[in-house]
Each structure stands twice: as structure tokens, then as C-alpha cells.
Motif scaffolding. Structure first.
Motif, PDB file in Angstrom:
ATOM      1  N   SER A  16      11.282  17.330   4.141  1.00 42.84           N
ATOM      2  CA  SER A  16      11.488  16.569   2.903  1.00 42.84           C
ATOM      3  C   SER A  16      12.972  16.528   2.525  1.00 42.84           C
ATOM      4  O   SER A  16      13.525  15.460   2.240  1.00 42.84           O
ATOM      5  N   THR A  17      13.621  17.708   2.550  1.00 46.41           N
ATOM      6  CA  THR A  17      15.048  17.775   2.205  1.00 46.41           C
ATOM      7  C   THR A  17      15.870  16.964   3.185  1.00 46.41           C
ATOM      8  O   THR A  17      16.818  16.265   2.802  1.00 46.41           O
ATOM      9  N   GLY A  18      15.513  17.036   4.467  1.00 46.87           N
ATOM     10  CA  GLY A  18      16.217  16.265   5.484  1.00 46.87           C
ATOM     11  C   GLY A  18      16.140  14.768   5.225  1.00 46.87           C
ATOM     12  O   GLY A  18      17.129  14.038   5.384  1.00 46.87           O
ATOM     13  N   GLY A  19      14.959  14.305   4.804  1.00 44.32           N
ATOM     14  CA  GLY A  19      14.809  12.881   4.475  1.00 44.32           C
ATOM     15  C   GLY A  19      15.685  12.472   3.307  1.00 44.32           C
ATOM     16  O   GLY A  19      16.281  11.392   3.306  1.00 44.32           O
ATOM     17  N   GLN A  20      15.780  13.364   2.304  1.00 50.94           N
ATOM     18  CA  GLN A  20      16.634  13.065   1.137  1.00 50.94           C
ATOM     19  C   GLN A  20      18.107  13.051   1.529  1.00 50.94           C
ATOM     20  O   GLN A  20      18.865  12.183   1.095  1.00 50.94           O
ATOM     21  N   TYR A  21      18.525  14.007   2.365  1.00 53.71           N
ATOM     22  CA  TYR A  21      19.903  14.007   2.863  1.00 53.71           C
ATOM     23  C   TYR A  21      20.176  12.741   3.685  1.00 53.71           C
ATOM     24  O   TYR A  21      21.262  12.177   3.631  1.00 53.71           O
ATOM     25  N   VAL A 142       5.468  14.744  -2.945  1.00 54.95           N
ATOM     26  CA  VAL A 142       6.753  14.122  -2.611  1.00 54.95           C
ATOM     27  C   VAL A 142       7.281  14.657  -1.285  1.00 54.95           C
ATOM     28  O   VAL A 142       7.975  13.938  -0.541  1.00 54.95           O
ATOM     29  N   THR A 143       6.954  15.910  -0.947  1.00 62.07           N
ATOM     30  CA  THR A 143       7.386  16.510   0.317  1.00 62.07           C
ATOM     31  C   THR A 143       6.810  15.745   1.509  1.00 62.07           C
ATOM     32  O   THR A 143       7.474  15.577   2.534  1.00 62.07           O
ATOM     33  N   VAL A 144       5.574  15.282   1.374  1.00 71.82           N
ATOM     34  CA  VAL A 144       4.914  14.540   2.447  1.00 71.82           C
ATOM     35  C   VAL A 144       5.388  13.088   2.467  1.00 71.82           C
ATOM     36  O   VAL A 144       5.581  12.497   3.536  1.00 71.82           O
ATOM     37  N   ILE A 145       5.601  12.519   1.297  1.00 73.55           N
ATOM     38  CA  ILE A 145       5.988  11.109   1.200  1.00 73.55           C
ATOM     39  C   ILE A 145       7.399  10.883   1.741  1.00 73.55           C
ATOM     40  O   ILE A 145       7.661   9.878   2.418  1.00 73.55           O
ATOM     41  N   THR A 146       8.310  11.826   1.468  1.00 78.15           N
ATOM     42  CA  THR A 146       9.738  11.623   1.766  1.00 78.15           C
ATOM     43  C   THR A 146      10.025  11.213   3.211  1.00 78.15           C
ATOM     44  O   THR A 146      10.702  10.204   3.434  1.00 78.15           O
ATOM     45  N   PRO A 147       9.555  11.966   4.240  1.00 75.03           N
ATOM     46  CA  PRO A 147       9.915  11.560   5.606  1.00 75.03           C
ATOM     47  C   PRO A 147       9.391  10.182   5.986  1.00 75.03           C
ATOM     48  O   PRO A 147      10.095   9.413   6.654  1.00 75.03           O
ATOM     49  N   PHE A 148       8.174   9.851   5.553  1.00 74.51           N
ATOM     50  CA  PHE A 148       7.614   8.533   5.887  1.00 74.51           C
ATOM     51  C   PHE A 148       8.386   7.410   5.192  1.00 74.51           C
ATOM     52  O   PHE A 148       8.682   6.372   5.799  1.00 74.51           O
ATOM     53  N   PHE A 210      15.178  14.882  -7.049  1.00 64.98           N
ATOM     54  CA  PHE A 210      15.021  15.479  -8.375  1.00 64.98           C
ATOM     55  C   PHE A 210      13.554  15.633  -8.797  1.00 64.98           C
ATOM     56  O   PHE A 210      13.255  16.294  -9.782  1.00 64.98           O
ATOM     57  N   SER A 211      12.651  15.003  -8.037  1.00 63.69           N
ATOM     58  CA  SER A 211      11.228  15.277  -8.266  1.00 63.69           C
ATOM     59  C   SER A 211      10.890  16.694  -7.814  1.00 63.69           C
ATOM     60  O   SER A 211       9.944  17.312  -8.298  1.00 63.69           O
ATOM     61  N   ASN A 212      11.682  17.215  -6.850  1.00 62.05           N
ATOM     62  CA  ASN A 212      11.505  18.592  -6.365  1.00 62.05           C
ATOM     63  C   ASN A 212      12.386  19.580  -7.111  1.00 62.05           C
ATOM     64  O   ASN A 212      11.937  20.649  -7.502  1.00 62.05           O
ATOM     65  N   TYR A 213      13.666  19.212  -7.281  1.00 68.98           N
ATOM     66  CA  TYR A 213      14.643  20.093  -7.947  1.00 68.98           C
ATOM     67  C   TYR A 213      15.043  19.406  -9.250  1.00 68.98           C
ATOM     68  O   TYR A 213      15.928  18.555  -9.260  1.00 68.98           O
ATOM     69  N   ILE A 240      23.715   4.995  12.250  1.00 68.71           N
ATOM     70  CA  ILE A 240      22.642   5.202  11.271  1.00 68.71           C
ATOM     71  C   ILE A 240      21.541   6.120  11.828  1.00 68.71           C
ATOM     72  O   ILE A 240      21.170   7.100  11.170  1.00 68.71           O
ATOM     73  N   PRO A 241      21.025   5.883  13.051  1.00 69.27           N
ATOM     74  CA  PRO A 241      20.026   6.826  13.590  1.00 69.27           C
ATOM     75  C   PRO A 241      20.595   8.243  13.714  1.00 69.27           C
ATOM     76  O   PRO A 241      19.886   9.222  13.467  1.00 69.27           O
ATOM     77  N   GLY A 242      21.863   8.344  14.074  1.00 69.71           N
ATOM     78  CA  GLY A 242      22.508   9.659  14.191  1.00 69.71           C
ATOM     79  C   GLY A 242      22.543  10.388  12.863  1.00 69.71           C
ATOM     80  O   GLY A 242      22.265  11.591  12.795  1.00 69.71           O
ATOM     81  N   ALA A 243      22.881   9.666  11.798  1.00 74.22           N
ATOM     82  CA  ALA A 243      22.931  10.273  10.461  1.00 74.22           C
ATOM     83  C   ALA A 243      21.554  10.772  10.049  1.00 74.22           C
ATOM     84  O   ALA A 243      21.423  11.856   9.464  1.00 74.22           O
ATOM     85  N   VAL A 244      20.518  10.008  10.366  1.00 76.47           N
ATOM     86  CA  VAL A 244      19.146  10.381   9.991  1.00 76.47           C
ATOM     87  C   VAL A 244      18.705  11.622  10.763  1.00 76.47           C
ATOM     88  O   VAL A 244      18.173  12.579  10.180  1.00 76.47           O
ATOM     89  N   ILE A 245      18.944  11.640  12.063  1.00 77.76           N
ATOM     90  CA  ILE A 245      18.552  12.794  12.887  1.00 77.76           C
ATOM     91  C   ILE A 245      19.338  14.034  12.448  1.00 77.76           C
ATOM     92  O   ILE A 245      18.770  15.123  12.301  1.00 77.76           O
ATOM     93  N   GLY A 246      20.638  13.870  12.214  1.00 76.71           N
ATOM     94  CA  GLY A 246      21.462  14.986  11.743  1.00 76.71           C
ATOM     95  C   GLY A 246      20.958  15.540  10.420  1.00 76.71           C
ATOM     96  O   GLY A 246      20.916  16.759  10.222  1.00 76.71           O
ATOM     97  N   ALA A 247      20.554  14.653   9.516  1.00 76.48           N
ATOM     98  CA  ALA A 247      20.059  15.081   8.197  1.00 76.48           C
ATOM     99  C   ALA A 247      18.766  15.873   8.328  1.00 76.48           C
ATOM    100  O   ALA A 247      18.587  16.908   7.669  1.00 76.48           O
ATOM    101  N   PHE A 248      17.848  15.406   9.172  1.00 79.69           N
ATOM    102  CA  PHE A 248      16.585  16.134   9.351  1.00 79.69           C
ATOM    103  C   PHE A 248      16.826  17.511   9.979  1.00 79.69           C
ATOM    104  O   PHE A 248      16.205  18.499   9.581  1.00 79.69           O
ATOM    105  N   ILE A 249      17.730  17.594  10.957  1.00 78.24           N
ATOM    106  CA  ILE A 249      18.035  18.885  11.590  1.00 78.24           C
ATOM    107  C   ILE A 249      18.598  19.858  10.556  1.00 78.24           C
ATOM    108  O   ILE A 249      18.177  21.023  10.471  1.00 78.24           O
TER     109      ILE A 249
END
Length: 294
Positions: A16-21, A142-148, A210-213, A240-249
């Protein structure tokens, strides 16, 4: 099995946090891809979106507040680009960077003035803020919704960049600024669209984050902004794909470190990763190696 059940909540929180990042990191990587500028104010726009939502919710119902918050955040991004960056198009890169830092502190100080330095609390959003159980672990919906939602927005963005006229213009400008201008591409329109897309994604990211924190302070955007920037660098800034993968990691590793009881070092991990990436992979995972013409 016990290890799996113990760490599942942290793994889910990490996704979830990775998706937000990721939603914040895309803004960094798109602006850099076109302007070669690190928009240091981007994390503060993310924070401003949270405050805008808090104050709107005191006046309007949620079904009006949410789209209005997104529109006002996008408008803020557009104004920042026109006022702080457009007059410096031909200025040295350092001047634009100083302007970005100035905008960052301006937004923070305006937020400090508006809030009086007090923590404001994000409104509870029905359904996405509800608790659910996954494999015996309790978490928020929201944790489940975020990555999708993140993946859906990224796919839509990639399709826009590949198959639309404005997307082709963005790719042309990112390849060669001057040549694109000579070919009749309207640079101002392309750059403004880039900022609009970036701030739209930051606004959606703020809604999920902010729904989480729920606590919002004038400096709350700094750390997510920095981590999103590291994610963009790790994935290959401009990709863009690199930024997304980096954020999830980063999101997953950060939360697993918390699960190991090393919460103190969770932020440090992100910046150690940045140092290692710059040492061994200066262009990131998917960054393109550039050669200077002579």
C-alpha cells in the motif's frame, strides 16, 4: 507459517505504501524527463492536498470535497509551474532548482500560517477506511485498493503517453527540447500538462496516504516526497515503470524492517539504498545511459 502470519500485515502495508510513493514518484520522474528538473516542491503539493481536503470537508460533503480537492491541487501545480518555473525556462539549471526549493518552503510556511502549526486530522472516508481481514490479518480496505488503483492509473498514463497527441509531444520534448520546439510543438502546453498529470496523481496519492496516516502537519510531505524521489532515482529517473517498481520495493522493504522491530532504521534504509544505487547503478534500474554530444 507463523512468520508469514506475523509479517503479512507489514507486507500488505508495504504494498500500500509503495503504491502511494509510486503516485508521487511519477510526478518527479515526468517533470525530470521533460525539464531535467527535480521539482522539490512536489512533496509539499502532496501535503497541501491533504490540508485542502481537511478544510473542504468542513464545508462540503465528501462526494463534493474529493473531486474539488483534486481540482484545486491540480490548479496549485499549474500555478507553481507558470509562476515559479516558466519565467526560468532559459535560466541556468541551478536557478530553477533554487526556485523549486523556494516554492517548497513557501508552501510549508503558508501551511504553518493556516494551521498555526497544529496537527490537523484527515476526515474518515467511508468504505475505503473500513477494516477488513485478509488471511487472518486485519488491515484497512485502502491497503488493498491502493496497489490496484496505482497500477490502473499507471497503465492509463502509459497508454496516454504512447497513443495520444499530447503523449507523443511529451516524448518528443523529453528526447530533444530544442528540436521539438522547432517542429512546432507547444512547449508551454506540454510542460503544463506534465505538471497537471503529476499533481493529479499526487492528489490521489494524498487521499490514499492520509486515509492510513491521518495526521497532517506542514512538514508531513517532506519524507514521503524524499522517499518517492529515491524511488524515482532507484527505478531510473525519467522512467515511469522504473519509478513505480522502485516505489513498491521501497515501501515493502521499509515496512518489513518495521516488522522486524527496527522501526528506527526504516527511514535510513531508503537513503542507504539511494547511496548504493548511485554508487553501482547511477542511472537506476531502467534509466537510459546518456552521452554528451561534442
Amino acid at each position: 507459517m507463523d512468520f508469514f502470519h506475523t509479517n503479512l500485515p507489514y507486507f500488505l502495508a508495504g504494498i500500500s505504501t509503495g503504491g502511494q510513493y509510486a503516485l508521487i514518484a511519477i510526478g518527479y520522474t515526468m517533470v525530470y524527463g521533460i525539464l531535467r528538473l527535480i521539482n522539490f516542491a512536489h512533496g509539499d503539493v502532496f501535503m497541501a492536498a491533504g490540508l485542502i481536503m481537511i478544510y473542504l470537508q468542513t464545508v462540503f460533503p465528501l462526494w463534493i470535497s474529493i473531486p474539488l480537492m483534486i481540482v484545486l491541487t491540480v490548479l496549485l501545480g499549474f500555478i507553481i509551474e507558470r509562476v515559479a518555473y516558466k519565467p526560468l525556462r532559459t535560466a541556468p539549471r541551478m536557478s530553477v532548482m533554487i526556485s523549486a526549493i523556494g516554492v517548497s518552503y513557501l508552501i510549508q510556511n503558508l501551511a504553518l500560517y493556516v494551521t498555526g502549526g497544529l496537527t490537523k486530522y484527515y476526515p474518515s472516508i467511508p468504505w475505503i477506511g473500513d477494516s477488513i481481514e485478509i488471511a487472518g490479518a486485519m488491515t484497512k480496505r485502502v491497503t488493498v485498493i491502493t496497489p490496484f488503483l496505482t497500477i490502473a492509473l499507471v497503465v492509463a498514463l502509459v497508454l496516454l503517453i504512447r497513443y495520444t497527441k499530447i503523449g507523443m509531444a511529451m516524448r518528443a520534448v523529453s528526447r530533444d527540447f530544442e528540436t521539438a520546439q522547432l517542429m512546432g510543438i507547444k512547449l508551454d502546453a506540454v510542460i503544463s500538462t506534465t505538471f497537471i498529470i503529476g499533481t493529479f496523481l499526487a492528489a490521489v496519492g494524498s487521499l490514499l496516504f492520509f486515509s492510513n496516516y491521518t495526521g497532517v502537519t506542514p512538514t508531513v510531505g517532506a519524507m514521503p516526497g524524499l522517499k518517492a524521489f529515491v524511488a524515482a532515482v532507484f527505478g531510473g529517473i525519467g522512467s515511469i515503470p522504473g519509478a513505480v517498481i522502485g516505489a513498491f520495493i521501497i515501501g515493502i522493504c521499509e515496512n518489513l524492517i518495521k516488522g522486524l522491530g527496527l522501526t528506527t532504521f526504516s527511514d535510513a534504509f531508503t537513503f542507504v539504498l539511494l547511496i548504493l544505487v548511485l554508487m553501482f547503478m547511477p542511472t537506476g534500474l531502467f534509466g537510459e545511459k546518456t552521452t554528451d554530444k561534442v
